[in-house]
Write a protein that holds these residues in place. Structure first.
Motif, mmCIF file in Angstrom:
data_model
loop_
_atom_site.group_PDB
_atom_site.id
_atom_site.type_symbol
_atom_site.label_atom_id
_atom_site.label_comp_id
_atom_site.label_asym_id
_atom_site.label_seq_id
_atom_site.Cartn_x
_atom_site.Cartn_y
_atom_site.Cartn_z
ATOM 1 N N ASN A 1 -8.395 -3.932 -5.030
ATOM 2 C CA ASN A 1 -9.336 -3.055 -4.336
ATOM 3 C C ASN A 1 -9.547 -3.480 -2.883
ATOM 4 N N LYS A 2 -9.640 -4.784 -2.640
ATOM 5 C CA LYS A 2 -9.829 -5.268 -1.271
ATOM 6 C C LYS A 2 -8.702 -4.793 -0.358
ATOM 7 N N GLN B 1 -4.237 1.125 -4.536
ATOM 8 C CA GLN B 1 -4.735 2.080 -5.513
ATOM 9 C C GLN B 1 -3.955 3.381 -5.383
ATOM 10 N N PRO B 2 -4.072 4.274 -6.346
ATOM 11 C CA PRO B 2 -4.803 4.150 -7.591
ATOM 12 C C PRO B 2 -3.968 3.444 -8.663
ATOM 13 N N GLU C 1 -6.757 -2.235 -0.897
ATOM 14 C CA GLU C 1 -6.563 -0.797 -1.093
ATOM 15 C C GLU C 1 -5.239 -0.476 -1.791
ATOM 16 N N LYS D 1 0.839 -1.207 0.000
ATOM 17 C CA LYS D 1 0.000 0.000 0.000
ATOM 18 C C LYS D 1 0.873 1.256 0.000
ATOM 19 N N GLN E 1 -8.340 -7.436 -10.038
ATOM 20 C CA GLN E 1 -8.822 -6.100 -9.696
ATOM 21 C C GLN E 1 -9.558 -6.108 -8.348
ATOM 22 N N LYS E 2 -10.331 -7.144 -8.083
ATOM 23 C CA LYS E 2 -11.004 -7.265 -6.780
ATOM 24 C C LYS E 2 -9.969 -7.345 -5.650
#
Length: 189
Positions: free
Chosen positions: A107-108, A112-113, A110, A75, A103-104
């Motif tokens: 996102n799970k 990102q971006p 975090e 992260k 992608q899931k």
């Protein structure tokens, strides 16, 4: 001037796949008696099973990746890339049908971006001059470095030779022990 696009690998960079305690390492150990140690060469599985058998285990691991957290510092790496203004393209050598599952997972946890997720047999077409490439594959490291990209990687026994080539007249570091070190290097450059 920093490149504005980062091509970021997943397996071996953002999470453990074939190195213990990754799911493929555990499955190889159970099914083919592969020792639970870090692989010493890229195609280590060929000492124990066929490419098809190995890829079946990899595909199973990719399907259940959602249950496995990323490496510590993943992260932080994503946040630093964003702060430094990079467009991040997630690129993974896996079957294209797993892009949504990947992608899931991103996102799970975090991570990102990112501007896109590519899953396929080769990510070389994504890599351009001055891109930042964060990958552990010896072939991708060599391709990116020869093409004028800035290459960063985690240190593994299987990519040591490719990483050594990065110091031949280039500004690339040899490699890093963890994602926090990569994030720190990016922050400083």
């Amino acid at each position: 001037m920093n490149p504005k696009r980062a091509i970021l690998d997943v397996d071996g960079i953002l999470w453990a796949l074939t190195a213990p305690p990754g799911p493929v390492a555990v499955a190889l150990h159970k099914k083919y008696r592969v020792p639970l140690v870090e692989p010493t060469h890229w195609n280590f599985h060929q000492d124990f099973c066929t490419d098809e058998q190995f890829m079946a285990l990899v595909n199973e691991a990719h399907a259940m990746q959602i249950a496995f957290p990323p490496f510590e510092g993943a992260k932080q790496l994503m946040e630093v890339l964003d702060q430094k203004g990079y467009e991040v393209v997630i690129a993974s050598h896996r079957i294209k049908q797993t892009a949504h599952t990947l992608q899931k997972w991103l996102n799970k946890y975090e991570l990102q971006p990112y501007s896109g997720v590519y899953c396929g047999s080769s990510k070389h077409f994504l890599i351009g001059v001055n891109d930042l490439v964060i990958d552990d594959s010896p072939a991708t490291i060599e391709f990116a470095q020869k093409g004028g990209a800035q290459v960063l990687s985690l240190k593994y026994a299987y990519n040591a030779q490719a990483m050594q080539g990065l110091n031949n007249g280039t500004p690339n570091p040899v490699g890093f022990d963890n994602l926090e070190e990569i994030a720190t290097w990016i922050r400083a450059h």
